[in-house]
Design an enzyme around this catalytic site. Structure first.
Site, mmCIF file in Angstrom:
data_model
loop_
_atom_site.group_PDB
_atom_site.id
_atom_site.type_symbol
_atom_site.label_atom_id
_atom_site.label_comp_id
_atom_site.label_asym_id
_atom_site.label_seq_id
_atom_site.Cartn_x
_atom_site.Cartn_y
_atom_site.Cartn_z
ATOM 1 N N SER A 104 0.863 -1.189 0.000
ATOM 2 C CA SER A 104 0.000 0.000 0.000
ATOM 3 C C SER A 104 0.889 1.226 0.000
ATOM 4 C CB SER A 104 -0.863 0.029 1.260
ATOM 5 O OG SER A 104 -0.090 0.451 2.372
ATOM 6 N N ASP A 105 0.364 2.375 -0.385
ATOM 7 C CA ASP A 105 1.124 3.599 -0.149
ATOM 8 C C ASP A 105 0.992 3.959 1.338
ATOM 9 O OD1 ASP A 105 2.744 5.770 -0.491
ATOM 10 O OD2 ASP A 105 1.642 6.645 -2.166
ATOM 11 N N TYR A 106 1.787 4.914 1.734
ATOM 12 C CA TYR A 106 1.933 5.331 3.142
ATOM 13 C C TYR A 106 0.570 5.561 3.823
ATOM 14 C CZ TYR A 106 5.269 7.449 6.471
ATOM 15 O OH TYR A 106 6.089 7.726 7.534
ATOM 16 N N SER A 143 -2.185 4.387 3.348
ATOM 17 C CA SER A 143 -3.380 4.440 2.482
ATOM 18 C C SER A 143 -4.440 3.422 2.907
ATOM 19 C CB SER A 143 -3.013 4.261 1.004
ATOM 20 O OG SER A 143 -2.535 2.965 0.756
#
Ligand code: BGC
Length: 736
Positions: free
Chosen positions: A283-285, A287
């Site tokens: 996942s992105d930070y 997210s």
């Protein structure tokens, strides 16, 4: 004797091949090892593999990581780097944890680790993917030496909106050019086998359509048709997966009502189902946690459930998989098979990366490999080839090496931070060659080089103007360096104005008013609106943010040691109100017509761009003629050869980027007025002429129809070949 030696060699080689597993065997061995590990892992250990945590700001790990790693509750970190530190934490994983599963260290190596290369948007301006392969391959070596085995790159977001600060990190607005750079960057980082020492794991990000944020406002919603997704936003990702990218990052944005970090269509149906991707998704930070803000999850538990079930494997920074996993499993909201599959994908990549065999980094290698002379030389070469000459009236450039005196002016003329751009890895401003330093190193001892800053990139002060103007008056030529500073581009750096910030435009005008020839060098990370400069300055060089060696590379170009050959990978608007403006738009029912009011245009600004996609000048001139097609009619599955002649009709050797565009004139769905389908950057000596050949096949001529099938439809196609998207020669053919 020789024969005997040769015999031995043959036998030895045969043995090596008989014993060394081939890649299919290696893969099936890995799966067996993964099954064995999965059989032993507790649920907590499984969830631990799905967790990635951030280090401290300085590259160190956090004290609590030791205990988490020892207990098998942490599978990966980001931002932890340096051979000594990564070895220290790795030792705990490999020697003190129960199952001895190595950690995977990740970091954002976007355009260099220590030796910083030009920002990716600049590199795409080279239209030379082999350069991107070279820079990412050198960046991989430096990254590897620092104990990091995984980069969160390449960033593959198509961006048609320069208000969005992250346009700086990608390859611009075009899917074909974007795909070519995606492939090159994945190969540069990973090679054909990322377990090779000096190679690192790539991460195709941000999956997907993050670059289409409404209003250019970072993290904002995206909403688009599946056709646009598949034809514009997917191709660079498909190219990255086909090149073997081992990981993918899910993005922050909402896509058609389903956030991309909880989107089964993009994460599972397309990525795994259609494209057969077998690596893992991070996942992105935070997210995953942000799914609550998006409003598709009421609480932490629902957020973890949505992301896991959609196909996110590793969670960056937020800890919901870990905290909520056991409850979700108990309640049957996430199956054990789903968790096992996520663990399996992560372990698969750790095996492929060779982490189990080589978990540590040789600490001495850092000093040997970082910022070598070779790497600096490569950074200089890439920066020089990335620059775009936007204007050059009366051959104002290149400057004569013997020029008497030069005024070097502007807030970026001697700024060491700006050339490093956003995501500068471990780049250090003290290593940067500024334009002032580059120019001083280039000129002959007789040339006087004066410097005046004039103003800052931000703020209102004009206190330095008088000094800058006086310096220009006392010099033969002024070179003025303006643009953006590195804090005003990149993530969370969206802007509603594309004008030069602060008092920079007034500084350009004040210096121009001296009557001295004034050359403008732009150092920026996005297209800017620079109409006044285009109308008034004799020469404009788009130098972007050129990395550690920016100043030397700029001097190389200003003095003609390098003839600029870059082309814009993104359209420059005249006014921010034209955005989004891009070359591959649809025609509309009322295409712009200057003589007819009720057509698609503006009242207060022309509809045309300031500089079109693919535009860039050279110190020499080229002629593109004699466009020929191998046939006038082809079948839908047929191929066609397109040739042109390119001639250097000027007086210097130089590079032209020959670009091929097509248009499907009438189809069952509207098609863009132009689509790039081929390009070649070539070098020609004065008077040299070369035939360039392109091939068009179904993959270039097809599109996704209303049933979302990729089809080539019968009818007329235009073929356009030229030196930019607007300067082309044309022909046509028919698909029967
Ligand atoms: C960015 C990603 C980056 C991650 C880790 C996020 O804010 O969107 O591109 O890889 O941080 O640094």
């Amino acid at each position: 004797m020789r024969l005997i030696k040769f015999g031995f060699l043959v036998v030895a080689l045969a043995l090596v091949f008989a014993v060394a597993p081939n890649s299919a065997q290696r893969r099936s061995n890995n799966e067996t090892k993964i099954n064995a590990l999965l059989a032993q892992m507790t649920l907590a250990e499984k969830l631990g593999q799905l967790q990635q945590l951030d280090g401290e700001g300085n590259g160190n790990f956090r004290p609590e990581h030791r205990e988490l790693v020892r207990k098998g509750l942490l599978g990966s970190t980001l931002n932890v780097r340096g051979a000594k530190r990564t070895n220290e934490l790795q030792r705990i994983a490999v020697e003190e944890s129960r199952l001895k599963i190595p950690l995977l260290f990740g970091f954002d190596v976007i355009h260099g680790y220590r030796t910083i290369f030009p920002i990716p948007l600049a590199e795409a301006s080279s239209w030379d993917p082999t350069l991107a392969e070279k820079s990412t391959s050198l960046a991989a070596q430096e990254t590897y030496a620092s104990g990091v085995r995984w980069t969160f790159a390449p960033m593959l977001d198509i961006a048609r909106d320069p208000r969005w600060g992250r346009i700086t990190e990608g390859a611009g607005e075009d899917p074909y050019l974007g795909a070519a750079f995606a492939r090159a960057r994945v190969l540069g980082f990973q090679g054909n086998d990322y377990s090779t020492p000096g190679k690192i794991l790539a991460c195709a990000k941000h999956w997907v359509a993050y670059g289409a944020a409404e209003g250019g406002r970072d993290y904002n919603t995206t909403d688009m048709s599946e056709q646009t997704l598949r034809e514009i936003y997917f191709p660079p990702f498909k190219a990255a997966i086909d090149a073997g990218a081992g990981t993918v990052m899910s993005a922050f944005n909402d896509l058609n009502g389903v956030p991309t970090s909880a989107n089964p269509f993009t994460l599972t149906k397309v990525l795994r189902g259609e494209w057969k991707f077998d690596g893992f998704v991070v996942s992105d930070y935070t997210s995953v946690k942000e799914l609550i803000n998006h409003g598709v999850a009421a609480n932490d538990k629902e957020a973890a459930q949505a992301a896991l079930n959609a196909g996110v494997d590793m969670e960056m920074v937020s800890r919901l998989f870990n905290e909520q996993g056991p409850g979700l499993l108990r309640e049957g909201k996430v199956s054990l098979a789903t968790i096992d599959e996520a663990v399996r994908r992560i372990l698969r990549i750790k095996f492929r990366l060779g982490l189990f065999e080589h978990p540590y980094t040789r600490e001495a290698s850092e000093t040997e490999i970082l910022m070598t002379r070779t790497n600096r030389a490569a950074a200089r070469e890439v920066a020089g080839r990335s620059m775009v000459l936007l204007k050059n009236d009366h051959d104002a450039l290149p400057l004569r090496p013997g020029v008497g005196s030069i005024a070097v002016i502007g807030p970026l003329a001697d700024d060491r931070r700006t050339p490093l751009g956003w995501w500068a890895g471990d780049g250090k401003p003290e290593d940067t060659i500024t334009p002032l330093a580059g120019i001083k190193a280039k000129v002959s001892p007789q040339t006087k080089v004066g410097y005046a800053k004039g103003c800052e990139t931000l703020g209102d002060s004009t206190a330095g103007f008088a000094e800058a103007v006086a310096l220009a008056r006392a010099s033969d030529v002024a070179i003025i360096f303006v643009g953006e500073n590195s804090e005003t581009v990149g993530e969370a750096a969206s802007k509603s104005s594309l004008d030069l910030s602060g008092r920079q435009m007034d500084l350009v005008k004040a210096v121009h008013a001296t009557g001295k020839p004034t050359i403008v060098v732009l150092m920026n990370g996005r297209p800017l609106t620079i109409g006044w400069i285009v109308d008034n300055s004799p020469a404009i060089l788009e130098a972007w943010m050129g990395g550690t060696e920016a100043g030397n590379a700029i001097a190389d170009v200003l003095f003609g040691d390098v003839n600029p050959g870059g082309k814009l990978p993104v359209t420059f608007p005249r006014a921010v109100g034209q955005v989004p403006i891009y070359y591959n738009h649809m025609n509309t029912g009322r295409p712009p017509d200057a003589n007819s009011r009720y057509t698609s245009k503006y009242l207060d600004v022309p509809w045309t761009p300031q500089f079109p996609f693919g535009f860039g000048l050279s110190y020499t001139q080229f002629k593109i003629t004699n466009l020929q097609l191998s046939s006038q009619r082809i079948r839908p599955d047929g191929k066609l050869t397109v040739t042109v002649e390119v001639e250097n009709v000027g007086r210097r050797a130089g590079d032209e980027v020959v670009q091929l565009y097509i248009r499907d004139v009438a189809a069952s769905m509207t098609r863009p007025v132009k689509e790039l389908k081929g390009f070649q950057r070539i070098t020609l000596r004065p008077s040299e002429k070369r035939r360039i050949e392109f091939t068009l096949g179904p993959e270039s001529l097809g599109f996704y129809n209303r049933e979302m099938r990729f089809v080539v439809e019968p009818g007329e196609f235009k073929v356009m070949v030229g030196s930019s998207s607007e300067d082309v020669v044309e022909s046509k053919f028919f698909v029967e």
